[in-house]
Design a protein around this motif. Sequence first.
Motif, PDB file in Angstrom:
ATOM      1  N   VAL A  13       0.836  -1.207   0.000  1.00 49.51           N
ATOM      2  CA  VAL A  13       0.000   0.000   0.000  1.00 49.51           C
ATOM      3  C   VAL A  13       0.871   1.258   0.000  1.00 49.51           C
ATOM      4  O   VAL A  13       0.624   2.198  -0.770  1.00 49.51           O
ATOM      5  CB  VAL A  13      -0.954  -0.009   1.227  1.00 49.51           C
ATOM      6  N   ALA A  14       1.889   1.270   0.830  1.00 52.19           N
ATOM      7  CA  ALA A  14       2.759   2.455   0.927  1.00 52.19           C
ATOM      8  C   ALA A  14       3.486   2.729  -0.384  1.00 52.19           C
ATOM      9  O   ALA A  14       3.513   3.873  -0.864  1.00 52.19           O
ATOM     10  CB  ALA A  14       3.772   2.263   2.061  1.00 52.19           C
ATOM     11  N   TRP A  15       4.073   1.688  -0.991  1.00 50.38           N
ATOM     12  CA  TRP A  15       4.823   1.902  -2.225  1.00 50.38           C
ATOM     13  C   TRP A  15       3.903   2.240  -3.393  1.00 50.38           C
ATOM     14  O   TRP A  15       4.273   3.013  -4.278  1.00 50.38           O
ATOM     15  CB  TRP A  15       5.705   0.697  -2.549  1.00 50.38           C
ATOM     16  N   THR A  16       2.695   1.696  -3.390  1.00 50.63           N
ATOM     17  CA  THR A  16       1.730   2.063  -4.429  1.00 50.63           C
ATOM     18  C   THR A  16       1.362   3.535  -4.295  1.00 50.63           C
ATOM     19  O   THR A  16       1.299   4.271  -5.288  1.00 50.63           O
ATOM     20  CB  THR A  16       0.466   1.185  -4.330  1.00 50.63           C
ATOM     21  N   PHE A  17       1.118   3.964  -3.068  1.00 47.67           N
ATOM     22  CA  PHE A  17       0.775   5.358  -2.819  1.00 47.67           C
ATOM     23  C   PHE A  17       1.913   6.285  -3.238  1.00 47.67           C
ATOM     24  O   PHE A  17       1.691   7.306  -3.909  1.00 47.67           O
ATOM     25  CB  PHE A  17       0.442   5.544  -1.327  1.00 47.67           C
ATOM     26  N   CYS A  18       3.139   5.929  -2.878  1.00 49.67           N
ATOM     27  CA  CYS A  18       4.301   6.741  -3.260  1.00 49.67           C
ATOM     28  C   CYS A  18       4.471   6.790  -4.776  1.00 49.67           C
ATOM     29  O   CYS A  18       4.783   7.846  -5.347  1.00 49.67           O
ATOM     30  CB  CYS A  18       5.576   6.195  -2.627  1.00 49.67           C
ATOM     31  N   LEU A  20       2.090   6.417  -7.050  1.00 47.66           N
ATOM     32  CA  LEU A  20       1.028   7.251  -7.614  1.00 47.66           C
ATOM     33  C   LEU A  20       1.304   8.732  -7.391  1.00 47.66           C
ATOM     34  O   LEU A  20       1.081   9.548  -8.291  1.00 47.66           O
ATOM     35  CB  LEU A  20      -0.326   6.857  -7.011  1.00 47.66           C
ATOM     36  N   LEU A  21       1.776   9.082  -6.208  1.00 48.63           N
ATOM     37  CA  LEU A  21       2.129  10.479  -5.946  1.00 48.63           C
ATOM     38  C   LEU A  21       3.247  10.950  -6.868  1.00 48.63           C
ATOM     39  O   LEU A  21       3.221  12.080  -7.373  1.00 48.63           O
ATOM     40  CB  LEU A  21       2.553  10.671  -4.491  1.00 48.63           C
TER      41      LEU A  21
END
Length: 82
Positions: A13-18, A20-21
């Motif tokens: 979740v964290a790496w996906t969010f990063c 996407l950002l």
Amino acid sequence: MRQLRAVYAGGVVAWTFCLLLSLVGDDGTERQTVFLLGLLAIFLVLLLWSTWCLWETGAPRPRDRAPRTVAEEVAAAPGEHV
């Protein structure tokens, strides 16, 4: 193993969010994007591996266990209470 799977899921979740950002903000370099994709791939593989290991062992989920009766609680060793 369940705690490791939770850590791996959090990493995904964290790496996906990063990632996407980085893509939406247009401030990420190609090198950064490749690095984040690599981390995401590693955490996805680890998440799938830990899930497969839990599946193969047939470990019951904590909520699938039947609750103990009072007699079982009394008979259990002092450090064995769940």
